[in-house]
Design a protein around this motif. Structure first.
Motif, PDB file in Angstrom:
ATOM      1  N   ILE A   1       6.357  -7.157  -1.739  1.00  0.00           N
ATOM      2  CA  ILE A   1       6.681  -5.739  -2.392  1.00  0.00           C
ATOM      3  C   ILE A   1       7.827  -5.778  -3.239  1.00  0.00           C
ATOM      4  O   ILE A   1       9.002  -6.329  -2.825  1.00  0.00           O
ATOM      5  CB  ILE A   1       6.997  -4.980  -1.230  1.00  0.00           C
ATOM      6  N   LEU A   2       7.415  -5.384  -4.441  1.00  0.00           N
ATOM      7  CA  LEU A   2       8.626  -5.404  -5.442  1.00  0.00           C
ATOM      8  C   LEU A   2       8.700  -3.735  -5.745  1.00  0.00           C
ATOM      9  O   LEU A   2       8.024  -3.066  -5.423  1.00  0.00           O
ATOM     10  CB  LEU A   2       7.910  -5.895  -6.800  1.00  0.00           C
ATOM     11  N   ILE A   3       9.527  -3.451  -6.589  1.00  0.00           N
ATOM     12  CA  ILE A   3      10.063  -2.275  -6.847  1.00  0.00           C
ATOM     13  C   ILE A   3       8.658  -1.174  -7.520  1.00  0.00           C
ATOM     14  O   ILE A   3       8.758  -0.153  -7.343  1.00  0.00           O
ATOM     15  CB  ILE A   3      11.178  -2.070  -7.588  1.00  0.00           C
ATOM     16  N   ASN A   4       8.042  -1.765  -8.052  1.00  0.00           N
ATOM     17  CA  ASN A   4       6.862  -1.125  -8.715  1.00  0.00           C
ATOM     18  C   ASN A   4       5.675  -1.530  -8.531  1.00  0.00           C
ATOM     19  O   ASN A   4       4.675  -1.034  -9.149  1.00  0.00           O
ATOM     20  CB  ASN A   4       7.218  -1.283 -10.455  1.00  0.00           C
ATOM     21  N   ARG A   5       5.539  -2.654  -7.523  1.00  0.00           N
ATOM     22  CA  ARG A   5       4.254  -2.957  -7.267  1.00  0.00           C
ATOM     23  C   ARG A   5       4.208  -4.126  -5.940  1.00  0.00           C
ATOM     24  O   ARG A   5       5.047  -4.427  -5.574  1.00  0.00           O
ATOM     25  CB  ARG A   5       3.619  -3.954  -8.639  1.00  0.00           C
ATOM     26  N   THR A   6       2.875  -4.082  -5.506  1.00  0.00           N
ATOM     27  CA  THR A   6       2.693  -4.934  -4.206  1.00  0.00           C
ATOM     28  C   THR A   6       1.589  -5.787  -4.565  1.00  0.00           C
ATOM     29  O   THR A   6       0.708  -5.713  -5.026  1.00  0.00           O
ATOM     30  CB  THR A   6       2.494  -3.970  -3.110  1.00  0.00           C
TER      31      THR A   6
END
Length: 115
Positions: A98-103
């Motif tokens: 999980i990243l801030i703008n995408r998984t």
């Protein structure tokens, strides 16, 4: 961009154990959490466990006390130790990053609990 690859699935008897691993590569410094989900035939994908970059963990009630999620930062890998496995744990297990703008999701690994 992050790549996620699961390994460690297989066939195990009820009461047995398996250890799943999830290796992340690419922009791993941007990952703030990783998790394991599972999907059984005919059912929706469900949360199994998550772990944040700070080490905080979260588990589904159905696996508490049996499963343990852990991190190996040196290898950018997350593990899921599964003990006291039950037939109802049978599913395809997916890892995500999980990243801030995408998984990002892996392809999944099959876990079958059967005698």
């Amino acid at each position: 961009q992050v790549q996620v690859v699961e390994s460690g699935g297989g066939l195990v008897q009820p009461g047995g154990s398996l250890r799943l691993s999830c290796a992340a590569s690419g922009s791993i410094v941007s990952i703030y959490a990783m998790g394991w989900y599972r999907q059984a035939p005919g059912k929706a994908r469900e949360l199994v466990a998550t772990i944040t970059s700070g080490g905080s963990t979260n588990y589904a009630d159905s696996v508490k006390g049996r499963f343990t999620i852990s991190r190996d930062d040196a290898k950018s890998t997350v593990h899921l130790q599964m003990n006291s496995l039950k037939p109802e744990d049978t599913a395809v297990y997916y890892c995500n990053a999980i990243l801030i703008n995408r998984t990002y999701w892996g392809q999944g690994t099959q876990v079958t609990v059967s005698s």
